[in-house]
Design an enzyme around this catalytic site. Structure first.
Site, PDB file in Angstrom:
ATOM      1  N   GLN A 200     -11.558 -22.747   7.311  1.00  0.00           N
ATOM      2  CA  GLN A 200     -11.883 -23.321   8.623  1.00  0.00           C
ATOM      3  C   GLN A 200     -11.576 -22.335   9.749  1.00  0.00           C
ATOM      4  O   GLN A 200     -10.416 -21.960   9.946  1.00  0.00           O
ATOM      5  CB  GLN A 200     -11.022 -24.575   8.819  1.00  0.00           C
ATOM      6  CG  GLN A 200     -11.181 -25.246  10.166  1.00  0.00           C
ATOM      7  CD  GLN A 200     -10.193 -26.387  10.348  1.00  0.00           C
ATOM      8  OE1 GLN A 200      -9.083 -26.327   9.806  1.00  0.00           O
ATOM      9  NE2 GLN A 200     -10.583 -27.404  11.080  1.00  0.00           N
TER      10      GLN A 200
ATOM     11  N   SER B 289      -6.392 -20.883   7.249  1.00  0.00           N
ATOM     12  CA  SER B 289      -5.746 -21.105   5.949  1.00  0.00           C
ATOM     13  C   SER B 289      -6.628 -20.585   4.823  1.00  0.00           C
ATOM     14  O   SER B 289      -7.812 -20.909   4.766  1.00  0.00           O
ATOM     15  CB  SER B 289      -5.483 -22.597   5.724  1.00  0.00           C
ATOM     16  OG  SER B 289      -4.592 -23.095   6.686  1.00  0.00           O
TER      17      SER B 289
ATOM     18  N   SER C 293      -9.203 -22.286  15.211  1.00  0.00           N
ATOM     19  CA  SER C 293      -8.198 -21.781  16.163  1.00  0.00           C
ATOM     20  C   SER C 293      -8.394 -20.304  16.473  1.00  0.00           C
ATOM     21  O   SER C 293      -8.808 -19.516  15.618  1.00  0.00           O
ATOM     22  CB  SER C 293      -6.793 -21.960  15.589  1.00  0.00           C
ATOM     23  OG  SER C 293      -6.601 -23.286  15.198  1.00  0.00           O
TER      24      SER C 293
ATOM     25  N   GLU D  12     -10.578 -33.938   8.645  1.00  0.00           N
ATOM     26  CA  GLU D  12      -9.387 -33.127   8.381  1.00  0.00           C
ATOM     27  C   GLU D  12      -8.119 -33.975   8.516  1.00  0.00           C
ATOM     28  O   GLU D  12      -7.212 -33.911   7.690  1.00  0.00           O
ATOM     29  CB  GLU D  12      -9.328 -31.939   9.358  1.00  0.00           C
ATOM     30  CG  GLU D  12      -8.067 -31.107   9.154  1.00  0.00           C
ATOM     31  CD  GLU D  12      -7.992 -29.855  10.024  1.00  0.00           C
ATOM     32  OE1 GLU D  12      -8.745 -29.771  11.023  1.00  0.00           O
ATOM     33  OE2 GLU D  12      -7.174 -28.982   9.708  1.00  0.00           O
TER      34      GLU D  12
ATOM     35  N   GLU E 214       1.673 -33.909  19.460  1.00  0.00           N
ATOM     36  CA  GLU E 214       1.473 -34.277  20.876  1.00  0.00           C
ATOM     37  C   GLU E 214      -0.001 -34.554  21.143  1.00  0.00           C
ATOM     38  O   GLU E 214      -0.356 -35.500  21.867  1.00  0.00           O
ATOM     39  CB  GLU E 214       1.970 -33.156  21.809  1.00  0.00           C
ATOM     40  CG  GLU E 214       3.485 -32.975  21.836  1.00  0.00           C
ATOM     41  CD  GLU E 214       4.038 -32.283  20.603  1.00  0.00           C
ATOM     42  OE1 GLU E 214       3.251 -31.633  19.871  1.00  0.00           O
ATOM     43  OE2 GLU E 214       5.241 -32.395  20.337  1.00  0.00           O
TER      44      GLU E 214
END
Ligand SMILES: Cc1cc2nc3c(=O)[nH]c(=O)nc-3n(C[C@H](O)[C@H](O)[C@H](O)COP(=O)(O)OP(=O)(O)OC[C@H]3O[C@@H](n4cnc5c(N)ncnc54)[C@H](O)[C@@H]3O)c2cc1C
Length: 398
Positions: free
Chosen positions: A131, A166, A134, A249, A383
């Site tokens: 994936q 990952s 980020s 996910e 968060e």
């Protein structure tokens, strides 16, 4: 219901006849599972055979349509299959982001050619996916991503960097978010793209973690040419696809870390407590630890039942929505809490790294505890999940 019972009996008989004895009780965690791909590693020839037999029957992706390599089972039948496998302690034949993330997304947003090209290879474990979301300056604020994609004829030319990818070093294809329109509002200039990692210009560099492992990488794209047919959904319309994939996910993370409670993680807690508190049987001697363990066990069971209830209540074909943020949040906080408790019970023995004087299980515990720290970050931080729950589940104002 009678049909389902018949299915259960037949499935049990088939699994007994075809499940190799040598793999019973093995590969019980996601990490130990078969991830497939061109560089697949199999712990034994029987594990490889198990994947082939199950893929042939469509049972690596039991609910996917048969024309794409799936089993065509109803959600109820798939649950029966999973229950019967658990009873016989047969491991999943295949795990990975193809089955849990990009596959369901292609079923939802892929066109017919894209589904026919990618889904059967996922089901057979031939291609491993990673994936590429980020970036160094785009994590929680994912829509700020900068990896750019410039159109040249029938291609997009991709240049930029992803981070925390990952298993990029073990994967064959990456699903990535790229900025295809730098002038649009930030969510509206993003495209969801499938990239073959063997394309010239793609390179990866593993990052070592606090746990000592290197499960993820920096991924670089240097003028990588990707055909436009690899765009999922509309060009510049990738944000909708990206959010749907995040739902899958988060469900997967909740299942792996919360579901772990059902698949043996809680017995690991009791086993560690019995060994370190010197109580091979009967009630544990320390009432405070006993209380903490009981609470953690109860929370894990209640959570597993809640997830099950939610799945049972969902209509067939239901896609994960913002409620997956609640499960992701709770499952990962619970997994961190469970690891904290195990390390606390193990005392100094739970802080070993290597060398003499440590039991292998305790050394593994130290690393698993450090790995669990990432749970509240991966797939969107706790968060961010709380923000999603506040806004999209509870409807609270900004
Ligand atoms: C084990 C692991 C595996 C991962 N695998 C992948 C992968 O395969 N592919 C991939 O693309 N990414 C992957 N990631 C990256 C992950 O998605 C990001 O780390 C995550 O989204 C957070 O982004 P960041 O690290 O940039 O932190 P930041 O976004 O910089 O956040 C830093 C801190 O600020 C807080 N914060 C930020 N914004 C807000 C806000 N609006 N409100 C409240 N608090 C806020 C965060 O909660 C966090 O505590 C992985 C991460 C981990 C730990």
């Amino acid at each position: 219901m009678a049909d389902l019972e018949e299915f259960r009996v037949e499935t049990n008989a088939w699994l007994r006849a075809n499940g190799p004895a040598s793999i019973v009780g093995t590969m019980q965690t996601n990490e130990e599972g078969i991830w497939g791909g061109r560089k697949a590693v199999f712990p034994s020839p029987d594990a490889k055979r198990w994947l082939a037999i199950m893929a042939e029957r469509g049972w690596t992706a039991p609910t996917w349509p048969r024309e794409y390599g799936g089993g065509g089972l109803s959600p109820d039948e798939a649950r029966v299959l999973s229950q019967e496998m658990a009873k016989l302690r047969l491991p999943p034949p295949l795990v990975g982001f193809g089955l849990t993330m990009i596959g369901p997304t292609l079923l939802q947003f892929g066109n017919e050619d894209q589904r026919r090209e990618h889904l059967p290879k996922i089901c057979r474990g031939e291609i491993r996916w990673c994936q590429g979301y980020s970036e160094p300056d785009a994590g929680s604020d994912l829509a700020s991503l900068k990896t750019r994609a410039v159109r040249e004829g029938d291609d997009l030319v991709v240049t930029g960097q992803k981070v925390w990818t990952s298993y990029a070093d073990k994967s064959d294809w990456i699903f990535a978010l790229v900025r295809s329109d730098p002038h649009a509002k930030k969510q509206e200039g993003i495209t969801f793209l499938l990239i073959d990692m063997a394309t010239p210009g793609v390179s990866v560099r593993p990052i070592q973690l606090i746990s000592g492992a290197s499960p993820f990488c920096e991924t670089y794209f240097d003028e990588v040419r990707v055909p436009l047919r690899n765009v999922i959904g509309a060009l510049h319309g990738g944000w909708t696809v990206a959010k749907a994939l995040l739902g899958h996910e988060r469900s997967m993370i909740a299942d792996v870390f919360g579901g772990g409670a059902r698949k043996g993680a809680s017995s690991a807690l009791v086993e560690i407590a019995r060994r370190h508190l010197d109580a091979p049987e009967g009630p544990l001697p320390d009432p405070i630890q006993r209380d903490r363990i009981a609470q953690t066990e109860l929370d894990a069971r209640c959570f597993a039942l809640t997830v099950q209830r939610s799945r049972d209540g969902a209509k067939a074909g239901h896609r994960p929505g913002p409620e997956t943020s609640m499960f992701k949040y709770y499952a990962t906080e619970l997994n961190e809490r469970r690891h904290e408790l195990m390390v606390r019970i193990a005392g100094p023995q739970g802080l070993g790294w290597e060398g003499e004087g440590f039991v292998a299980e305790d050394l593994a515990l130290t690393r698993a505890w450090l790995r669990s720290r990432g749970n509240s970050i991966e797939g969107g931080t706790s968060e961010i999940q709380l923000n999603v729950i506040a806004k999209r589940v509870l409807g609270l104002p900004d």
